[in-house]
Design an enzyme around this catalytic site. Sequence first.
Site, PDB file in Angstrom:
ATOM      1  N   LYS A  86       0.819  -1.113   0.043  1.00  0.00           N
ATOM      2  CA  LYS A  86       0.140  -0.079   0.111  1.00  0.00           C
ATOM      3  C   LYS A  86       1.138   1.319   0.112  1.00  0.00           C
ATOM      4  CE  LYS A  86      -3.755   2.098   2.406  1.00  0.00           C
ATOM      5  NZ  LYS A  86      -4.784   2.218   3.501  1.00  0.00           N
ATOM      6  N   SER A 161      -9.585   2.441   2.796  1.00  0.00           N
ATOM      7  CA  SER A 161      -8.462   3.193   1.782  1.00  0.00           C
ATOM      8  C   SER A 161      -7.388   1.979   1.171  1.00  0.00           C
ATOM      9  CB  SER A 161      -7.754   4.173   2.772  1.00  0.00           C
ATOM     10  OG  SER A 161      -7.048   3.605   3.770  1.00  0.00           O
ATOM     11  N   SER A 185     -10.166   0.068   7.026  1.00  0.00           N
ATOM     12  CA  SER A 185      -9.426   0.343   5.831  1.00  0.00           C
ATOM     13  C   SER A 185      -8.999  -1.055   5.342  1.00  0.00           C
ATOM     14  CB  SER A 185      -8.344   1.458   5.662  1.00  0.00           C
ATOM     15  OG  SER A 185      -9.234   2.529   5.643  1.00  0.00           O
TER      16      SER A 185
END
Length: 469
Positions: A86, A161, A185
Amino acid sequence: MTTVRHSYVEETRTVVETADLVRRGELAAREAVAEALDRIGRLDPELGAFVHVDPDGALARAHEIDELVANGGDPGPLAGVPLGVKELHAVEGWPFAMGSVLHSGRTADHTSTLVERAVAAGGVPVGSTASPEFGRASFTASALHGVTRNPWNPALTPGGSSGGSAAAVAAGMVPMATGTDGAGSLRIPASYCGLVGFKGTYGRVPRGPRHWGTAENDHYGVLTRTVRDTARFLDCVCGADEYDRSSLPAPGEPFETRLASVGLRGLRVAWTPDLGNAPCDPEVAGVVGAVATRFVAAVGARRVEPALNIEDAAGVAFRTLSVPDVHAELRGVSSERLDDVHPTVRRYGEAAKALGAGALVDGHRARARLVAELARAFERFDLLLTPATQVPAFPAEGPMPTEIAGQRVDHWGALAVTFPFNLSGHPAVSVPAGTAGGAPVGLQIVGRRHEDLLVLAAAAVEAMSSTSG
Protein backbone atom coordinates in the site's frame (compact mmCIF):
# COMPACT_ATOMS: atom_id res chain seq x y z
CA MET A 1 -29.16 -4.38 -7.49
CA THR A 2 -26.16 -3.26 -9.53
CA THR A 3 -25.57 -5.25 -12.71
CA VAL A 4 -22.14 -6.86 -12.97
CA ARG A 5 -20.40 -5.55 -16.10
CA HIS A 6 -17.46 -7.92 -16.06
CA SER A 7 -15.49 -9.89 -13.50
CA TYR A 8 -11.71 -9.55 -13.42
CA VAL A 9 -11.37 -11.96 -10.51
CA GLU A 10 -8.72 -14.62 -11.15
CA GLU A 11 -8.02 -17.61 -8.91
CA THR A 12 -4.26 -18.05 -8.54
CA ARG A 13 -1.89 -19.77 -6.14
CA THR A 14 -2.23 -18.68 -2.53
CA VAL A 15 0.59 -17.35 -0.37
CA VAL A 16 1.08 -20.72 1.30
CA GLU A 17 0.98 -22.66 -1.98
CA THR A 18 3.47 -20.35 -3.69
CA ALA A 19 5.93 -20.20 -0.81
CA ASP A 20 5.90 -23.95 -0.16
CA LEU A 21 6.50 -24.73 -3.85
CA VAL A 22 9.39 -22.26 -4.03
CA ARG A 23 10.98 -23.60 -0.84
CA ARG A 24 10.85 -27.14 -2.23
CA GLY A 25 12.37 -26.05 -5.52
CA GLU A 26 9.23 -27.00 -7.46
CA LEU A 27 8.48 -23.44 -8.57
CA ALA A 28 10.99 -20.73 -9.42
CA ALA A 29 10.45 -17.44 -7.66
CA ARG A 30 11.17 -15.70 -10.98
CA GLU A 31 8.28 -17.63 -12.52
CA ALA A 32 5.90 -16.60 -9.72
CA VAL A 33 6.97 -12.97 -10.05
CA ALA A 34 6.81 -13.02 -13.85
CA GLU A 35 3.24 -14.37 -13.65
CA ALA A 36 2.29 -11.56 -11.27
CA LEU A 37 3.84 -8.92 -13.51
CA ASP A 38 1.99 -10.36 -16.50
CA ARG A 39 -1.35 -10.18 -14.70
CA ILE A 40 -0.63 -6.63 -13.60
CA GLY A 41 0.12 -5.70 -17.19
CA ARG A 42 -3.11 -7.30 -18.46
CA LEU A 43 -5.56 -6.30 -15.75
CA ASP A 44 -4.35 -3.15 -14.08
CA PRO A 45 -5.07 -0.71 -16.93
CA GLU A 46 -8.78 -1.38 -16.26
CA LEU A 47 -8.63 -1.64 -12.47
CA GLY A 48 -6.03 0.92 -11.36
CA ALA A 49 -4.81 -1.12 -8.41
CA PHE A 50 -1.12 -0.22 -8.76
CA VAL A 51 0.41 3.25 -8.80
CA HIS A 52 4.00 2.04 -9.19
CA VAL A 53 5.49 -1.24 -10.43
CA ASP A 54 9.15 -2.25 -10.02
CA PRO A 55 9.67 -5.20 -12.39
CA ASP A 56 13.47 -4.99 -12.39
CA GLY A 57 13.71 -4.92 -8.61
CA ALA A 58 11.17 -7.72 -8.21
CA LEU A 59 12.85 -10.01 -10.73
CA ALA A 60 16.28 -9.34 -9.22
CA ARG A 61 14.97 -10.23 -5.75
CA ALA A 62 13.34 -13.38 -7.16
CA HIS A 63 16.65 -14.37 -8.76
CA GLU A 64 18.36 -14.09 -5.37
CA ILE A 65 15.73 -16.39 -3.86
CA ASP A 66 16.13 -18.95 -6.64
CA GLU A 67 19.90 -18.99 -6.17
CA LEU A 68 19.48 -19.48 -2.43
CA VAL A 69 17.14 -22.45 -2.96
CA ALA A 70 19.49 -23.94 -5.57
CA ASN A 71 22.31 -23.81 -3.00
CA GLY A 72 20.25 -25.61 -0.37
CA GLY A 73 19.11 -22.52 1.55
CA ASP A 74 15.64 -21.62 2.83
CA PRO A 75 14.43 -18.12 1.83
CA GLY A 76 11.70 -18.16 4.50
CA PRO A 77 7.97 -18.73 4.93
CA LEU A 78 7.05 -16.17 2.23
CA ALA A 79 9.60 -17.48 -0.27
CA GLY A 80 9.05 -15.96 -3.69
CA VAL A 81 5.56 -14.65 -2.95
CA PRO A 82 4.79 -11.44 -4.91
CA LEU A 83 3.77 -8.65 -2.52
CA GLY A 84 1.80 -5.49 -3.19
CA VAL A 85 2.62 -2.61 -0.84
CA LYS A 86 0.00 0.00 0.00
CA GLU A 87 1.36 3.40 -0.94
CA LEU A 88 1.05 4.58 2.66
CA HIS A 89 3.86 2.11 3.47
CA ALA A 90 7.32 3.30 2.51
CA VAL A 91 9.75 1.29 0.40
CA GLU A 92 13.12 2.95 0.05
CA GLY A 93 13.64 4.26 -3.47
CA TRP A 94 9.98 3.94 -4.47
CA PRO A 95 7.54 6.85 -4.94
CA PHE A 96 5.94 7.84 -1.64
CA ALA A 97 3.12 10.27 -2.42
CA MET A 98 0.52 8.73 -0.07
CA GLY A 99 -2.10 9.45 -2.74
CA SER A 100 -1.63 13.20 -2.44
CA VAL A 101 -0.74 15.82 -5.01
CA LEU A 102 1.11 17.53 -2.17
CA HIS A 103 3.75 14.79 -2.27
CA SER A 104 3.81 14.07 -5.99
CA GLY A 105 7.38 13.22 -6.95
CA ARG A 106 8.51 12.36 -3.40
CA THR A 107 10.68 9.26 -2.99
CA ALA A 108 10.85 7.18 0.19
CA ASP A 109 14.19 7.22 2.03
CA HIS A 110 13.30 4.31 4.33
CA THR A 111 11.29 1.08 4.38
CA SER A 112 8.38 0.31 6.71
CA THR A 113 9.07 -2.39 9.28
CA LEU A 114 6.35 -4.77 8.08
CA VAL A 115 7.65 -4.59 4.50
CA GLU A 116 11.22 -5.09 5.69
CA ARG A 117 10.19 -8.16 7.70
CA ALA A 118 8.11 -9.58 4.84
CA VAL A 119 11.12 -9.27 2.53
CA ALA A 120 13.35 -10.91 5.14
CA ALA A 121 10.89 -13.83 5.14
CA GLY A 122 11.25 -14.23 1.37
CA GLY A 123 8.50 -11.93 0.09
CA VAL A 124 9.04 -10.05 -3.18
CA PRO A 125 7.63 -6.50 -3.37
CA VAL A 126 6.44 -5.83 -6.92
CA GLY A 127 4.86 -2.39 -6.59
CA SER A 128 2.80 0.16 -4.68
CA THR A 129 -0.99 -0.08 -4.51
CA ALA A 130 -3.41 2.83 -4.62
CA SER A 131 -4.88 4.69 -1.67
CA PRO A 132 -7.16 7.71 -1.44
CA GLU A 133 -5.36 10.85 -0.31
CA PHE A 134 -3.68 10.08 3.05
CA GLY A 135 -6.05 7.11 3.35
CA ARG A 136 -8.99 9.31 4.29
CA ALA A 137 -11.90 7.69 2.43
CA SER A 138 -13.65 4.34 2.09
CA PHE A 139 -13.39 4.40 -1.69
CA THR A 140 -10.10 4.58 -3.56
CA ALA A 141 -9.81 7.55 -5.89
CA SER A 142 -7.48 10.53 -5.92
CA ALA A 143 -6.62 13.51 -8.06
CA LEU A 144 -3.10 12.12 -8.31
CA HIS A 145 -3.83 8.54 -9.39
CA GLY A 146 -7.42 8.43 -10.59
CA VAL A 147 -10.01 5.76 -9.75
CA THR A 148 -9.42 2.20 -8.51
CA ARG A 149 -12.11 -0.32 -9.48
CA ASN A 150 -13.52 -3.52 -8.00
CA PRO A 151 -12.45 -6.68 -9.90
CA TRP A 152 -15.89 -8.21 -9.29
CA ASN A 153 -17.55 -5.26 -11.00
CA PRO A 154 -15.42 -2.34 -12.24
CA ALA A 155 -18.35 0.06 -11.92
CA LEU A 156 -18.08 -0.34 -8.15
CA THR A 157 -15.46 0.59 -5.57
CA PRO A 158 -13.14 -1.99 -4.00
CA GLY A 159 -13.49 0.07 -0.83
CA GLY A 160 -10.83 2.03 0.94
CA SER A 161 -8.49 3.06 1.97
CA SER A 162 -6.62 -0.17 1.14
CA GLY A 163 -8.60 -0.42 -2.09
CA GLY A 164 -5.63 -0.82 -4.39
CA SER A 165 -4.32 -3.71 -2.32
CA ALA A 166 -7.73 -5.38 -2.25
CA ALA A 167 -8.23 -5.01 -6.01
CA ALA A 168 -4.75 -6.40 -6.67
CA VAL A 169 -5.34 -9.51 -4.55
CA ALA A 170 -8.91 -10.14 -5.71
CA ALA A 171 -7.80 -9.91 -9.36
CA GLY A 172 -4.99 -12.38 -8.72
CA MET A 173 -2.26 -9.86 -9.54
CA VAL A 174 -0.54 -10.72 -6.26
CA PRO A 175 -1.45 -13.24 -3.51
CA MET A 176 -0.95 -10.69 -0.73
CA ALA A 177 -0.77 -6.92 -0.28
CA THR A 178 -0.21 -4.74 2.77
CA GLY A 179 -2.85 -2.42 4.12
CA THR A 180 -3.66 -0.02 6.92
CA ASP A 181 -6.81 0.16 9.00
CA GLY A 182 -7.58 3.45 10.72
CA ALA A 183 -11.38 3.18 10.62
CA GLY A 184 -12.01 -0.02 8.66
CA SER A 185 -9.54 0.33 5.80
CA LEU A 186 -8.56 -3.36 5.78
CA ARG A 187 -11.96 -4.82 6.63
CA ILE A 188 -14.09 -2.76 4.25
CA PRO A 189 -12.00 -3.50 1.12
CA ALA A 190 -11.84 -7.16 2.17
CA SER A 191 -15.63 -7.13 2.42
CA TYR A 192 -16.19 -5.57 -1.01
CA CYS A 193 -13.59 -7.78 -2.73
CA GLY A 194 -14.32 -11.16 -1.13
CA LEU A 195 -11.04 -11.33 0.81
CA VAL A 196 -9.73 -11.81 4.34
CA GLY A 197 -8.87 -8.51 6.04
CA PHE A 198 -7.60 -8.78 9.62
CA LYS A 199 -6.97 -5.88 11.99
CA GLY A 200 -5.07 -7.27 14.94
CA THR A 201 -5.04 -6.00 18.49
CA TYR A 202 -3.58 -2.50 18.52
CA GLY A 203 0.20 -2.89 18.28
CA ARG A 204 0.07 -6.45 16.93
CA VAL A 205 1.79 -5.40 13.68
CA PRO A 206 4.50 -2.77 14.22
CA ARG A 207 4.21 0.57 12.43
CA GLY A 208 7.83 1.74 12.48
CA PRO A 209 10.17 3.21 11.75
CA ARG A 210 8.57 6.62 11.15
CA HIS A 211 4.96 6.39 12.13
CA TRP A 212 4.10 9.79 13.57
CA GLY A 213 0.36 9.42 14.11
CA THR A 214 -1.14 10.75 17.32
CA ALA A 215 -4.68 9.33 17.17
CA GLU A 216 -3.61 5.76 18.05
CA ASN A 217 -6.36 4.40 15.81
CA ASP A 218 -4.42 2.94 12.92
CA HIS A 219 -3.38 -0.66 12.56
CA TYR A 220 -1.19 -2.28 9.88
CA GLY A 221 -1.90 -5.61 8.23
CA VAL A 222 -2.39 -7.56 5.02
CA LEU A 223 -5.09 -8.58 2.56
CA THR A 224 -5.14 -12.20 1.34
CA ARG A 225 -7.58 -14.79 0.02
CA THR A 226 -7.32 -17.21 2.95
CA VAL A 227 -7.03 -17.00 6.72
CA ARG A 228 -4.02 -19.31 6.64
CA ASP A 229 -2.25 -16.90 4.27
CA THR A 230 -2.99 -14.05 6.68
CA ALA A 231 -1.71 -16.07 9.63
CA ARG A 232 1.52 -16.87 7.83
CA PHE A 233 2.11 -13.22 6.97
CA LEU A 234 1.45 -12.21 10.58
CA ASP A 235 3.90 -14.81 11.86
CA CYS A 236 6.57 -13.17 9.70
CA VAL A 237 5.96 -9.53 10.60
CA CYS A 238 4.61 -9.45 14.18
CA GLY A 239 6.83 -8.74 17.15
CA ALA A 240 8.15 -5.82 19.16
CA ASP A 241 9.83 -3.01 17.24
CA GLU A 242 11.96 -0.43 19.01
CA TYR A 243 10.68 2.16 16.51
CA ASP A 244 7.06 1.65 17.61
CA ARG A 245 6.37 2.15 21.32
CA SER A 246 2.93 0.50 20.93
CA SER A 247 4.22 -2.69 19.31
CA LEU A 248 3.50 -5.97 21.06
CA PRO A 249 5.79 -8.99 21.50
CA ALA A 250 5.40 -11.80 19.00
CA PRO A 251 3.02 -14.62 20.03
CA GLY A 252 4.73 -17.52 21.76
CA GLU A 253 3.75 -19.94 18.98
CA PRO A 254 2.92 -19.24 15.33
CA PHE A 255 -0.66 -18.34 14.45
CA GLU A 256 -0.62 -20.58 11.39
CA THR A 257 0.14 -23.81 13.23
CA ARG A 258 -2.44 -23.15 15.95
CA LEU A 259 -5.45 -22.22 13.81
CA ALA A 260 -6.99 -25.68 13.78
CA SER A 261 -6.35 -26.39 17.45
CA VAL A 262 -8.52 -23.63 18.92
CA GLY A 263 -11.72 -24.91 20.51
CA LEU A 264 -14.81 -22.96 19.48
CA ARG A 265 -17.59 -25.23 20.77
CA GLY A 266 -19.56 -23.65 23.58
CA LEU A 267 -18.39 -20.11 22.89
CA ARG A 268 -20.88 -17.34 23.52
CA VAL A 269 -21.44 -15.47 20.26
CA ALA A 270 -23.42 -12.27 19.76
CA TRP A 271 -24.74 -10.91 16.46
CA THR A 272 -25.74 -7.34 15.73
CA PRO A 273 -26.23 -5.66 12.36
CA ASP A 274 -25.79 -2.17 13.78
CA LEU A 275 -23.98 -2.08 17.16
CA GLY A 276 -27.24 -0.68 18.51
CA ASN A 277 -27.06 2.71 16.83
CA ALA A 278 -26.04 2.45 13.14
CA PRO A 279 -28.42 2.03 10.19
CA CYS A 280 -27.69 -1.06 8.06
CA ASP A 281 -28.83 -1.84 4.52
CA PRO A 282 -31.50 -4.58 4.76
CA GLU A 283 -29.90 -6.73 2.04
CA VAL A 284 -26.52 -6.60 3.78
CA ALA A 285 -28.11 -7.38 7.17
CA GLY A 286 -29.99 -10.33 5.70
CA VAL A 287 -27.01 -11.86 3.87
CA VAL A 288 -24.54 -11.45 6.70
CA GLY A 289 -27.06 -12.33 9.41
CA ALA A 290 -27.73 -15.68 7.73
CA VAL A 291 -23.99 -16.42 7.70
CA ALA A 292 -23.71 -15.45 11.36
CA THR A 293 -26.48 -17.91 12.22
CA ARG A 294 -24.77 -20.62 10.18
CA PHE A 295 -21.46 -19.95 11.94
CA VAL A 296 -23.01 -20.34 15.41
CA ALA A 297 -24.53 -23.67 14.43
CA ALA A 298 -21.42 -24.93 12.63
CA VAL A 299 -19.07 -24.51 15.59
CA GLY A 300 -21.55 -25.50 18.30
CA ALA A 301 -21.53 -22.04 19.86
CA ARG A 302 -24.22 -20.48 22.00
CA ARG A 303 -25.93 -17.36 20.67
CA VAL A 304 -26.45 -14.53 23.13
CA GLU A 305 -27.87 -11.04 22.85
CA PRO A 306 -25.26 -8.30 22.41
CA ALA A 307 -27.09 -5.63 24.45
CA LEU A 308 -24.81 -3.03 22.89
CA ASN A 309 -25.47 0.60 22.13
CA ILE A 310 -22.35 2.47 21.07
CA GLU A 311 -22.89 6.09 22.03
CA ASP A 312 -22.76 8.81 19.38
CA ALA A 313 -19.91 10.42 21.29
CA ALA A 314 -17.64 7.63 20.03
CA GLY A 315 -18.01 8.97 16.50
CA VAL A 316 -17.31 12.51 17.66
CA ALA A 317 -14.27 11.24 19.53
CA PHE A 318 -12.97 9.43 16.47
CA ARG A 319 -13.24 12.53 14.31
CA THR A 320 -11.68 14.74 16.97
CA LEU A 321 -8.74 12.47 17.66
CA SER A 322 -8.10 11.98 13.93
CA VAL A 323 -7.82 15.67 13.12
CA PRO A 324 -4.21 16.19 14.32
CA ASP A 325 -2.89 13.41 12.09
CA VAL A 326 -4.27 15.06 8.96
CA HIS A 327 -3.17 18.48 10.20
CA ALA A 328 0.37 17.12 10.40
CA GLU A 329 0.28 16.46 6.65
CA LEU A 330 -1.20 19.88 5.84
CA ARG A 331 0.77 22.03 8.25
CA GLY A 332 2.73 24.64 6.37
CA VAL A 333 0.95 24.03 3.06
CA SER A 334 -0.09 27.24 1.33
CA SER A 335 -3.79 27.99 0.87
CA GLU A 336 -3.32 27.84 -2.89
CA ARG A 337 -2.02 24.28 -2.71
CA LEU A 338 -4.78 23.27 -0.30
CA ASP A 339 -7.22 23.88 -3.14
CA ASP A 340 -5.70 20.79 -4.80
CA VAL A 341 -6.44 18.33 -1.99
CA HIS A 342 -9.65 16.37 -1.55
CA PRO A 343 -12.49 18.29 0.17
CA THR A 344 -12.61 15.71 3.00
CA VAL A 345 -8.94 16.28 3.71
CA ARG A 346 -9.44 20.05 3.57
CA ARG A 347 -12.25 19.78 6.12
CA TYR A 348 -9.86 18.01 8.48
CA GLY A 349 -7.48 20.93 8.11
CA GLU A 350 -10.22 23.44 8.84
CA ALA A 351 -11.30 21.47 11.91
CA ALA A 352 -7.74 21.48 13.20
CA LYS A 353 -7.74 25.29 13.36
CA ALA A 354 -10.70 25.24 15.75
CA LEU A 355 -9.57 22.26 17.83
CA GLY A 356 -9.00 23.07 21.47
CA ALA A 357 -7.78 21.22 24.54
CA GLY A 358 -11.33 20.74 25.78
CA ALA A 359 -12.35 18.87 22.64
CA LEU A 360 -9.30 16.62 22.90
CA VAL A 361 -10.11 15.85 26.54
CA ASP A 362 -13.71 15.04 25.59
CA GLY A 363 -12.46 12.78 22.81
CA HIS A 364 -10.17 10.80 25.08
CA ARG A 365 -12.91 10.47 27.71
CA ALA A 366 -15.36 9.18 25.11
CA ARG A 367 -12.76 6.65 23.99
CA ALA A 368 -12.35 5.53 27.61
CA ARG A 369 -16.12 5.07 27.95
CA LEU A 370 -16.19 3.02 24.76
CA VAL A 371 -13.37 0.80 26.00
CA ALA A 372 -15.25 0.29 29.27
CA GLU A 373 -18.51 -0.50 27.46
CA LEU A 374 -16.79 -3.11 25.31
CA ALA A 375 -14.97 -4.60 28.29
CA ARG A 376 -18.31 -5.13 30.02
CA ALA A 377 -19.83 -6.48 26.80
CA PHE A 378 -17.09 -9.07 26.36
CA GLU A 379 -17.96 -10.41 29.81
CA ARG A 380 -21.31 -11.44 28.26
CA PHE A 381 -19.92 -12.94 25.05
CA ASP A 382 -16.66 -14.24 23.56
CA LEU A 383 -17.10 -13.16 19.95
CA LEU A 384 -19.12 -10.35 18.39
CA LEU A 385 -20.39 -10.72 14.81
CA THR A 386 -21.48 -7.79 12.61
CA PRO A 387 -21.44 -6.88 8.94
CA ALA A 388 -18.02 -5.58 7.90
CA THR A 389 -19.82 -2.59 6.39
CA GLN A 390 -23.47 -1.59 6.48
CA VAL A 391 -23.80 -0.80 2.75
CA PRO A 392 -23.11 -2.67 -0.48
CA ALA A 393 -20.22 -1.50 -2.65
CA PHE A 394 -21.05 1.89 -4.20
CA PRO A 395 -19.80 3.57 -7.42
CA ALA A 396 -16.03 3.51 -7.85
CA GLU A 397 -15.83 7.28 -8.27
CA GLY A 398 -17.66 7.86 -4.99
CA PRO A 399 -18.95 9.71 -3.10
CA MET A 400 -19.40 7.97 0.22
CA PRO A 401 -23.03 6.98 0.95
CA THR A 402 -25.18 9.78 2.33
CA GLU A 403 -28.16 7.56 3.14
CA ILE A 404 -28.38 4.06 4.61
CA ALA A 405 -31.68 2.21 5.06
CA GLY A 406 -33.57 5.47 4.58
CA GLN A 407 -31.54 7.38 7.16
CA ARG A 408 -29.26 10.30 6.35
CA VAL A 409 -25.64 9.71 7.36
CA ASP A 410 -22.45 11.74 7.25
CA HIS A 411 -19.02 10.74 5.93
CA TRP A 412 -18.66 8.26 8.80
CA GLY A 413 -22.02 6.53 8.34
CA ALA A 414 -20.62 3.58 6.40
CA LEU A 415 -17.88 3.09 8.98
CA ALA A 416 -20.07 2.87 12.05
CA VAL A 417 -19.47 -0.85 12.64
CA THR A 418 -15.72 -0.70 12.05
CA PHE A 419 -14.20 2.47 13.55
CA PRO A 420 -15.24 1.73 17.18
CA PHE A 421 -12.76 -1.17 17.21
CA ASN A 422 -10.02 1.15 15.99
CA LEU A 423 -10.72 3.41 18.93
CA SER A 424 -10.72 0.44 21.32
CA GLY A 425 -7.92 -1.60 19.74
CA HIS A 426 -9.85 -4.90 19.55
CA PRO A 427 -8.90 -7.53 16.95
CA ALA A 428 -11.41 -7.78 14.11
CA VAL A 429 -11.53 -9.55 10.76
CA SER A 430 -13.73 -9.52 7.67
CA VAL A 431 -14.34 -12.82 5.87
CA PRO A 432 -16.52 -13.39 2.77
CA ALA A 433 -20.22 -13.81 3.52
CA GLY A 434 -21.88 -13.74 0.10
CA THR A 435 -22.94 -10.91 -2.17
CA ALA A 436 -25.12 -7.82 -1.90
CA GLY A 437 -25.66 -5.15 -4.52
CA GLY A 438 -23.61 -6.96 -7.15
CA ALA A 439 -20.37 -7.41 -5.18
CA PRO A 440 -19.12 -9.39 -2.18
CA VAL A 441 -19.97 -8.47 1.39
CA GLY A 442 -18.17 -9.57 4.53
CA LEU A 443 -18.86 -10.86 8.03
CA GLN A 444 -16.90 -9.06 10.75
CA ILE A 445 -15.72 -11.15 13.72
CA VAL A 446 -14.49 -9.21 16.75
CA GLY A 447 -12.77 -10.59 19.83
CA ARG A 448 -11.33 -9.38 23.11
CA ARG A 449 -8.07 -7.48 22.97
CA HIS A 450 -5.09 -9.84 22.62
CA GLU A 451 -7.32 -12.75 21.56
CA ASP A 452 -6.14 -12.49 17.96
CA LEU A 453 -5.78 -16.25 17.59
CA LEU A 454 -9.41 -16.87 18.57
CA VAL A 455 -10.61 -14.34 15.99
CA LEU A 456 -8.43 -15.89 13.28
CA ALA A 457 -9.57 -19.41 14.18
CA ALA A 458 -13.22 -18.37 13.98
CA ALA A 459 -12.53 -16.66 10.68
CA ALA A 460 -10.89 -19.82 9.33
CA VAL A 461 -14.02 -21.85 10.08
CA GLU A 462 -16.31 -19.31 8.46
CA ALA A 463 -14.01 -18.87 5.45
CA MET A 464 -14.05 -22.63 4.84
CA SER A 465 -17.84 -22.80 5.09
CA SER A 466 -18.17 -19.77 2.77
CA THR A 467 -15.93 -21.43 0.22
CA SER A 468 -17.96 -24.60 0.29
CA GLY A 469 -21.13 -22.61 -0.26
